[in-house]
Design a protein around this motif. Structure first.
Motif, PDB file in Angstrom:
ATOM      1  N   PHE A   5       0.596  -1.319  -0.415  1.00 52.72           N
ATOM      2  CA  PHE A   5       0.027  -0.014  -0.024  1.00 52.72           C
ATOM      3  C   PHE A   5       0.976   1.181   0.051  1.00 52.72           C
ATOM      4  N   GLU A   6       0.496   2.937  -0.660  1.00 58.04           N
ATOM      5  CA  GLU A   6       1.179   3.488  -0.527  1.00 58.04           C
ATOM      6  C   GLU A   6      -0.039   4.439   0.429  1.00 58.04           C
ATOM      7  N   CYS A   7       0.453   4.910   1.370  1.00 56.37           N
ATOM      8  CA  CYS A   7      -0.540   5.692   2.409  1.00 56.37           C
ATOM      9  C   CYS A   7      -0.080   6.390   2.934  1.00 56.37           C
ATOM     10  N   CYS A   8      -0.734   7.963   3.041  1.00 55.71           N
ATOM     11  CA  CYS A   8      -1.305   9.182   3.223  1.00 55.71           C
ATOM     12  C   CYS A   8      -2.039   9.292   4.078  1.00 55.71           C
ATOM     13  N   VAL A   9      -0.968  10.088   5.798  1.00 55.66           N
ATOM     14  CA  VAL A   9      -2.521  10.867   6.431  1.00 55.66           C
ATOM     15  C   VAL A   9      -3.026  12.001   5.713  1.00 55.66           C
ATOM     16  N   ILE A  10      -3.828  13.120   6.148  1.00 49.48           N
ATOM     17  CA  ILE A  10      -4.763  13.305   5.289  1.00 49.48           C
ATOM     18  C   ILE A  10      -5.281  14.410   6.789  1.00 49.48           C
ATOM     19  N   SER A  11      -5.120  15.577   7.102  1.00 49.58           N
ATOM     20  CA  SER A  11      -5.198  16.712   8.569  1.00 49.58           C
ATOM     21  C   SER A  11      -5.560  17.546   8.320  1.00 49.58           C
ATOM     22  N   ASN A  12      -6.523  18.099   9.066  1.00 50.57           N
ATOM     23  CA  ASN A  12      -6.465  20.081   8.785  1.00 50.57           C
ATOM     24  C   ASN A  12      -5.428  20.867   9.780  1.00 50.57           C
ATOM     25  N   ASN A  13      -5.245  20.033  10.416  1.00 52.50           N
ATOM     26  CA  ASN A  13      -3.945  20.376  11.788  1.00 52.50           C
ATOM     27  C   ASN A  13      -2.558  21.401  10.702  1.00 52.50           C
ATOM     28  N   LYS A  14      -2.546  21.543  11.723  1.00 53.76           N
ATOM     29  CA  LYS A  14      -1.015  22.630  10.829  1.00 53.76           C
ATOM     30  C   LYS A  14       0.155  21.405  10.514  1.00 53.76           C
ATOM     31  N   LYS A  15       1.360  22.226   9.914  1.00 56.60           N
ATOM     32  CA  LYS A  15       2.239  20.857   9.772  1.00 56.60           C
ATOM     33  C   LYS A  15       3.230  20.753  10.829  1.00 56.60           C
ATOM     34  N   ALA A  16       3.569  21.386  11.308  1.00 56.92           N
ATOM     35  CA  ALA A  16       3.976  20.827  13.000  1.00 56.92           C
ATOM     36  C   ALA A  16       3.402  19.948  13.634  1.00 56.92           C
TER      37      ALA A  16
END
Length: 184
Positions: free
Chosen positions: A61-72
């Protein structure tokens, strides 16, 4: 009325999803929300999260987290995992989902989204036609704006559960009816 918020699947935990089955079905990309989906709000990657992503990468699998949070915040979580990231995603806006798929070289037909919130995570995935899983939040300790959204989510989830129950009853009825017809 609420169908646009209904998840495709519900599970109690991200860690209980049958990822091998998804891979066999042709899915190659996995998008995840972070807070209350993979770890408690604000935490870095736990041993359980690190082990999950090691397993998923080995499966192909290719995985990614996608968040409304800031970069840090996103980089803190990803430090020990090393997957693709999208921060300030503005979910449920579609742009972040498409950008994540671009990073993973996947598309809407072979990517799955996993998240804990109906009005951001699930609604965003559904808007673009992406398979999605709603997981139960890991912790009940949340920011006030999320607590308020959870009250609204409860109404939608009650409607969702009632509709699912009705669908299952109808399916049982027609299955029994077909069996009876075959046996006559």
């Amino acid at each position: 009325m609420f169908e646009r918020f209904f998840p495709d699947e519900t599970v109690s935990s991200t860690y209980e999803i049958n990822y091998q089955k998804l891979y066999r079905q042709g899915y190659r990309g996995l998008l995840f929300d972070i807070d209350n989906t993979l770890v408690k709000h604000g935490e870095g990657a736990t041993k359980q999260a690190i082990a999950l992503f090691d397993k998923l990468k080995k499966m192909g699998f290719e995985c990614c987290v996608i968040s409304n949070n800031k970069k840090a915040r996103v980089l803190l979580f990803n430090k020990d995992i090393g997957i693709h990231t999208v921060f300030n995603a503005h979910k449920p806006a579609s742009k972040g989902y498409y950008y994540a798929m671009e990073l993973m070289h996947t598309n809407v037909t072979n990517t799955v989204f996993v998240g804990d919130q109906l009005f951001t995570d699930i609604f965003g995935a559904k808007k673009i036609g992406m398979k999605n899983y709603l997981v139960s939040p890991i912790s009940s300790r949340e920011e006030i704006q999320i607590v308020l959204k959870r009250k609204l989510e409860k109404i939608v989830l009650n409607e969702y559960r009632a509709k699912r129950k009705q669908q299952k009853a109808a399916k049982r009825y027609y299955t029994l009816k077909r069996r009876k017809e075959v046996n006559e």
